[in-house]
Design a protein around this motif. Sequence first.
Motif, short mmCIF file in Angstrom:
data_model
loop_
_atom_site.label_atom_id
_atom_site.label_comp_id
_atom_site.label_asym_id
_atom_site.label_seq_id
_atom_site.Cartn_x
_atom_site.Cartn_y
_atom_site.Cartn_z
N THR A 168 0.83 -1.21 0.00
CA THR A 168 0.00 0.00 0.00
C THR A 168 0.86 1.26 0.00
N GLU A 172 1.33 4.23 -3.27
CA GLU A 172 0.62 5.47 -2.95
C GLU A 172 0.97 6.57 -3.94
N THR A 196 -5.60 -4.34 -5.07
CA THR A 196 -4.89 -3.22 -4.45
C THR A 196 -4.16 -2.38 -5.49
#
Length: 258
Positions: A168, A172, A196
Amino acid sequence: MIHILIEYFKFISKSSNQHGVHSPFIYNLITKCFYKKIDANLWSRFKEIKQQLLDNKSFIKVTDFGAGSKIFKTNKRQVSKIAKVAGITNKKSKLLIRLIKYFKPIYVLEIGTSLGLGTTAIKIGNKNAIITSLEGCVETSKIAQELLKNNNLKNITINTGDFKKTLTKSIEKQSFDCIYFDGNHTKKDTLNYFNTCLPTIKNDSFWIFDDIYWNNEMKEAWTEIKNHPKVKVTVDVFYWGIVFFRKEQEKEHFKIRV
């Protein structure tokens, strides 16, 4: 092993080559990339770097966050043996170099650094690539970082730790031209990584999923990925599933012998 052999024979019976492929995009991919001979200088460079790992007889304690190894019985493993039997194969390495050279992705994410051989192949395929690579195991990551540093392979960042935390953070506000998924051979985690990473795609992005026939879970994950509405074209070469998101393409799935 028997499972893989059975799946391979099924694949062979349903796969084809460039003949009968009506998509110009896929036809060019097959004839100008898949079936094109690798640049001898690039392959020589890769083999030279791989040999450094094959000559490394030290032992490390591997932390495995994935589906586990079908080869090693303990977590104490010799670097040379990991490179020989568990690292990216020469066949995959050659195709990875050719793919990267063909598409020339700049921003690349690799999920599963291992000893850094896949990372090396990507960098050799495009020296201008800016690579972010994720590795769960601290000891393995150290070996990879040392390998890349010793061979002056730059613009590569290895983020070490559990992918649940590092993925994650790594994506970003990022978009990627290519993502190489080689970190976890379970359905749950593969689909989690897939979903994701979806916000990072561009129209010309391509993703590579390793070992899509590894087990029944991976086969199921690959089927779900193919059916996702954002996925337009997939190419199954048995040991990899390659995904394209090109909006101008009709949804099609190919099985190609490489």
